[in-house]
Motif scaffolding. Structure first.
Motif, short mmCIF file in Angstrom:
data_model
loop_
_atom_site.label_atom_id
_atom_site.label_comp_id
_atom_site.label_asym_id
_atom_site.label_seq_id
_atom_site.Cartn_x
_atom_site.Cartn_y
_atom_site.Cartn_z
N PHE A 226 56.24 102.07 -9.38
CA PHE A 226 55.73 102.06 -10.46
C PHE A 226 55.99 102.18 -11.85
CE2 PHE A 226 52.23 99.83 -7.90
CZ PHE A 226 52.39 98.68 -7.98
N GLU B 124 50.29 106.38 -1.07
CA GLU B 124 50.19 105.28 -1.49
C GLU B 124 50.08 104.87 -3.52
OE1 GLU B 124 50.04 101.04 -0.04
OE2 GLU B 124 50.57 102.37 1.95
N TYR C 209 48.22 106.70 -5.17
CA TYR C 209 48.88 108.17 -5.55
C TYR C 209 49.65 108.26 -6.51
CZ TYR C 209 44.23 109.72 -4.31
OH TYR C 209 42.82 110.73 -4.27
N ILE D 91 50.93 105.24 -9.35
CA ILE D 91 49.99 105.99 -10.59
C ILE D 91 50.76 106.77 -11.66
CG2 ILE D 91 47.94 106.04 -11.82
CD1 ILE D 91 48.10 102.88 -10.67
N ARG E 273 56.79 99.50 -20.06
CA ARG E 273 57.22 99.03 -19.07
C ARG E 273 56.84 97.65 -18.19
NH1 ARG E 273 50.67 99.20 -18.96
NH2 ARG E 273 50.74 101.21 -20.57
N MET F 237 59.35 90.14 -6.49
CA MET F 237 59.18 89.17 -5.36
C MET F 237 59.04 88.23 -4.89
SD MET F 237 55.73 90.82 -6.60
CE MET F 237 53.94 90.01 -4.88
N ILE G 131 53.65 86.12 -10.09
CA ILE G 131 53.96 86.93 -9.01
C ILE G 131 52.62 86.27 -8.41
CG2 ILE G 131 51.71 89.37 -9.17
CD1 ILE G 131 53.45 89.85 -11.69
N ILE G 132 51.12 85.75 -8.98
CA ILE G 132 50.23 85.30 -8.11
C ILE G 132 50.42 84.46 -6.68
CG2 ILE G 132 48.33 84.02 -8.40
CD1 ILE G 132 47.33 85.91 -10.60
N ILE H 259 52.40 85.64 -4.53
CA ILE H 259 51.62 86.67 -2.95
C ILE H 259 51.05 85.67 -2.21
CG2 ILE H 259 49.36 88.01 -3.42
CD1 ILE H 259 50.94 89.72 -5.37
N TYR I 33 38.08 100.41 -6.08
CA TYR I 33 39.57 101.19 -5.00
C TYR I 33 37.93 100.99 -4.01
CZ TYR I 33 42.30 103.79 -2.81
OH TYR I 33 43.76 104.16 -1.92
N PHE J 139 43.69 98.62 -5.77
CA PHE J 139 43.09 99.32 -7.03
C PHE J 139 43.81 98.39 -8.79
CE2 PHE J 139 45.33 102.91 -9.84
CZ PHE J 139 44.38 103.70 -8.85
N PHE K 16 44.80 96.46 -11.84
CA PHE K 16 45.54 96.49 -12.69
C PHE K 16 44.66 95.60 -13.56
CE2 PHE K 16 49.11 97.64 -10.96
CZ PHE K 16 49.23 99.11 -11.68
N GLU L 155 47.85 97.77 0.22
CA GLU L 155 47.32 98.00 -0.75
C GLU L 155 47.91 97.45 -1.90
OE1 GLU L 155 46.23 102.21 -1.74
OE2 GLU L 155 45.16 102.28 -0.02
N THR L 156 49.03 97.63 -2.05
CA THR L 156 50.50 97.80 -2.71
C THR L 156 50.26 95.84 -3.52
OG1 THR L 156 51.81 99.07 -1.68
CG2 THR L 156 53.42 97.75 -3.61
N THR L 157 49.95 95.18 -2.23
CA THR L 157 49.88 93.94 -2.52
C THR L 157 48.86 93.63 -3.45
OG1 THR L 157 51.65 93.41 -0.12
CG2 THR L 157 50.59 91.46 -1.40
N MET M 11 47.48 95.60 -5.55
CA MET M 11 47.53 95.89 -6.38
C MET M 11 48.10 94.78 -8.13
SD MET M 11 48.80 100.33 -6.89
CE MET M 11 49.48 101.03 -6.23
N MET M 12 49.94 94.55 -6.32
CA MET M 12 50.14 93.80 -7.19
C MET M 12 49.41 92.56 -8.19
SD MET M 12 53.41 95.09 -8.42
CE MET M 12 54.02 93.31 -9.06
N SER M 13 48.67 91.84 -7.04
CA SER M 13 48.34 90.73 -7.12
C SER M 13 47.24 90.44 -8.65
CB SER M 13 47.16 89.98 -6.13
OG SER M 13 46.53 91.23 -6.17
N LEU N 267 48.12 92.90 -11.14
CA LEU N 267 48.71 92.96 -11.89
C LEU N 267 49.46 91.62 -12.85
CD1 LEU N 267 50.56 94.57 -14.29
CD2 LEU N 267 52.29 93.70 -12.21
N ILE O 278 45.96 101.69 -19.96
CA ILE O 278 45.55 101.78 -18.68
C ILE O 278 45.66 103.04 -17.83
CG2 ILE O 278 47.77 100.70 -17.85
CD1 ILE O 278 45.90 98.76 -16.28
N PHE P 251 43.79 104.96 -15.06
CA PHE P 251 44.34 105.50 -14.06
C PHE P 251 43.41 107.05 -14.19
CE2 PHE P 251 46.59 101.15 -12.71
CZ PHE P 251 45.30 100.62 -12.89
N ILE Q 155 41.44 108.52 -10.63
CA ILE Q 155 42.52 109.85 -9.95
C ILE Q 155 42.08 111.48 -10.10
CG2 ILE Q 155 44.85 111.01 -8.87
CD1 ILE Q 155 45.92 107.85 -9.06
N LEU R 208 38.86 109.03 -6.17
CA LEU R 208 38.81 107.65 -5.41
C LEU R 208 38.30 108.18 -4.32
CD1 LEU R 208 42.85 106.61 -5.40
CD2 LEU R 208 41.12 106.04 -7.74
#
Lengths: 387, 312
Positions: A71, A159, A161, A164, A287, A299, A353-354, A357, B26, B32, B34, B91-93, B95-97, B99, B224, B228, B232, B236
């Motif tokens: 990220f 992951e 941590y 971020i 970002r 994606m 994105i949504i 996914i 979380y 996570f 966003f 987890e990454t998916t 998180m992205m959703s 976002l 943000i 986070f 952290i 968490l």
């Protein structure tokens, strides 16, 4: 008869390929844009596509193939952009006997020095080419160094941590660039010497093929890399870290290699972006532009597929541009209540994105299980073994 | 109170709530979040709309901020999080959703700000909320009221989690989802309630933070990383850890900027974001599992035993 069947099967396979369908949509949209707005808009789109394709392919190497939640893509892009903004110009200035130390990026000095460098570059094509290559090398080297530095503390984190902390590092870089005016001018963007000045008004038409060639070279390199044993290591690590460890893979080393190569490529993308815009505005390196948009491109295109990434970048860039240029024609109802339709760009990004996914988890062009070697060579190897 | 302390307290109590929201979501849903950025900004704009259009003090609109935030959390759960949790996404998916949801909310906030400018001829893009505040004990009232509200809210949350039947079920789901499901707890409802509380907390935290900083549509986006970082730093692991982490991050930012700018001059202000990030990195190096990983009870026990040993 059999060959006839074989050919028609092959033809059918080609027709059913997702790449072809997406390509047709892209071509149709491009043709529509060309018919309505002319060639300049196509060139702008192509430049953006090449730069963001480079950045997104590097993201794909780290996130798509290795499974690192990257990220903080913007950190490496910033490293490349700042390096190209700060170093090659200083080198040129010191050779020409112009102020090249701390004062180079101060706005009162910068706007006098850079045109002189530009004049020198415009006088010889060899020097322009050398300058371009120097920029790319410096960008890639600084990106690799920054990538390695970031990977040191980050590599052992888990992951969430990891993702971020990378995000925070990227943001911190942006603020450092914005406040430290020795680097790239801080809040007054420093100008960058322009290796394409020699072409005068045709600058734009030359940038497109040059950048495209660079993008294609990186594309071929990444394709070779991900099919090599190293690429298989990456995928093994992504699919199951435990079994990769059990198979004797040095996880920290492989991850570091992936992060360094990715950061190097992303930094080249950042350097090219700065050469194209002609100045380094640190506050523009957000970002949103250089982490979240590449994630959306990746994606949509398909995680772990470089062709897909190219298509994703192409499709989304065209849609973005369409929102910008048709905002008053298509979204007049929003303008009537005072709303700027440019915000729809964020809506588009979020919605893509949504939707991807929820309904298209593998993207437009899903990752394929690739054969390690061509089939005939596998046969040859097997035959040799039997002997 | 010193000026840095009063604004630091306001800011830190806001950051504590948002970091607590991130931690809550979380540990319950592995997400996570966003979208906490836009939820915080939405909370601020709810309060701002109330104050400018209907008058009064900002404090009386905080319940509305909580409700609006809860609604965004509710939508996020039903529209996005539930299908993905059922699919057991990684987890990454997840998180992205969130976002994607965050960016849609951000575009809506921007459009809403445009709409306010056009319709009511006000300027919602650079807001100093503390102008609507009143004075108390020779200082701004927010420095006293907001920490009290935050502590009150946390007390209610604590009572809810420890004394009510549903709160206990929620804690059971956090501890062990499979076992909780086997003993008849509806995990779906637990997720829903945690999204509602999380969204409300984020919105409340955002409206607190706006009292200490300039309110803009991208305010959540800029802060943000700190939210986070607070989560952290808290490890968490527990909501209280996240809240403590947010508090530490917010206070050290203000204290650090104050001390360093006295020492080195005002240029430090530009790098203020580095201070909390440095503290996060330093803490993670010493305690890899954050503040809640510090074995405080064990240390006290050891200390007591040593004393007893000395006496004997």
């Amino acid at each position: 008869m059999t060959t006839q069947n074989g050919i028609s099967d092959k033809f059918k396979n080609i027709l059913l390929r997702r790449e072809l369908h997406v390509g047709i949509i892209i071509a149709a949209l491009l043709a529509f844009l060309y018919a309505s707005r002319g060639i300049n808009i196509i060139l702008t789109i192509l430049i953006q596509v090449t730069i963001f394709a480079i950045i997104t392919m590097s993201l794909n190497l780290e996130s798509g193939y290795t499974g690192i939640p990257q990220f903080g893509r913007v950190a490496a892009v910033i490293a490349g952009a700042f390096a190209v903004g700060g170093i090659p110009g200083r080198i040129m200035a010191s050779f020409m006997g112009l102020p090249s130390g701390r004062e180079y990026t101060l706005d009162t000095v910068n706007f006098k020095v850079v045109p002189e460098i530009n004049n020198l570059l415009a006088s010889s094509w060899l020097m322009s080419l050398g300058f371009l290559i120097m920029c790319i090398v410096i960008a890639g080297a600084s990106g690799a160094i920054i990538g390695w530095l970031i990977s040191r503390p980050a590599i052992r984190l888990k992951e969430a941590y990891l993702g971020i902390s990378m995000l925070a590092i990227g943001d911190f870089f942006m603020w450092v660039g914005h406040n430290w005016n020795l680097l790239v001018g801080g809040s007054t963007p420093a100008n960058v010497p322009d290796p394409f000045r020699i072409f005068g008004a045709a600058r734009f038409n030359v940038i497109v093929p040059v950048f495209f060639v660079i993008a294609i070279i990186i594309f071929i390199y990444l394709n070779k890399l991900t099919r090599s044993p190293f690429g298989r290591n990456l995928r093994m690590l992504r699919d199951n870290e435990l079994s990769a460890n059990a198979a004797g893979l040095n996880i920290v080393k492989v991850r570091t290699q992936s992060l360094v190569i990715g950061a190097c490529i992303a930094a080249i993308g950042g350097g090219l972006y700065v050469l194209y815009t002609g100045s380094v505005a640190a506050i523009g390196m957000t970002r949103l532009t250089f982490t979240f948009w590449p994630w959306a491109y990746m994606m949509l295109g398909g995680v772990g597929s470089n062709v897909g990434v190219f298509m994703g970048v192409f499709l989304l860039t065209i849609l973005r541009t369409m929102i910008i240029i048709f905002r008053s024609q298509w979204f007049g109802f929003l303008l009537a209540v005072g709303i700027d339709p440019l915000w729809l760009e964020f809506t588009l990004l979020g919605a893509v994105i949504i939707i991807v996914i929820l309904f298209l988890p593998h993207g437009l062009v899903p990752e394929k299980v690739e054969a390690m070697l061509p089939a005939n060579r596998v046969k040859k190897v097997m035959a040799q073994r039997e002997l | 109170m010193a000026p840095w302390l009063s604004s630091g307290l306001v800011y830190a109590s806001g950051l504590a709530l948002t970091a607590g929201s991130v931690t809550l979501l979380y540990i319950v849903t592995r997400t996570f979040n966003f979208a906490v950025a836009s939820m915080a900004t939405i909370g601020f704009y709810t309060v701002y709309t109330g104050v400018t259009l209907f008058g009064g003090l900002p404090y009386q609109y905080y319940p509305f901020a909580f409700i609006v935030g809860s609604i965004t959390g509710f939508i996020c759960y039903y529209g996005l999080n539930r299908p993905l949790l059922r699919r057991q996404a990684i987890e990454t998916t997840l998180m992205m959703s969130t976002l994607g949801y965050d960016l849609i909310l951000l575009s809506m906030i921007q459009m809403y700000a445009d709409f306010l400018t056009h319709t009511y001829k006000i300027f919602p893009r650079r807001v100093t909320m503390s102008l609507f505040d009143f004075e108390l004990f020779g200082d701004r009232a927010a420095a006293f009221i907001l920490p009290v509200i935050a502590i009150g809210f946390l007390t209610i949350l604590h009572i809810f989690l420890t004394k009510t039947k549903f709160g206990v079920a929620m804690r059971a789901t956090i501890e062990n989802p499979i076992l909780a499901g086997a003993s008849g707890i509806n995990s779906d409802r637990v997720y829903l309630v945690s999204w509602i509380i999380g969204g409300g907390m984020a919105a409340l935290g955002g409206s607190f933070m706006a009292m200490a900083m300039t309110g803009t549509p991208v305010m959540g986006m800029y802060t943000i990383p700190l939210m986070f970082a607070g989560a952290i730093l808290g490890g968490l692991g527990s909501i209280y850890g996240g809240i403590l982490g947010g508090l530490v991050i917010g206070l050290t930012e203000y204290a650090g900027v104050f001390l360093l700018s006295q020492q080195f001059g005002p240029w430090v202000l530009g790098y203020r974001m580095g201070i909390p990030l440095f503290i996060m990195a330093a803490t993670l190096l010493v305690f890899p599992r954050g503040l809640s990983g510090i074995p405080l009870l064990k240390i006290i026990k050891n200390f007591a035993e040593q004393k007893r040993g000395a006496r004997a």
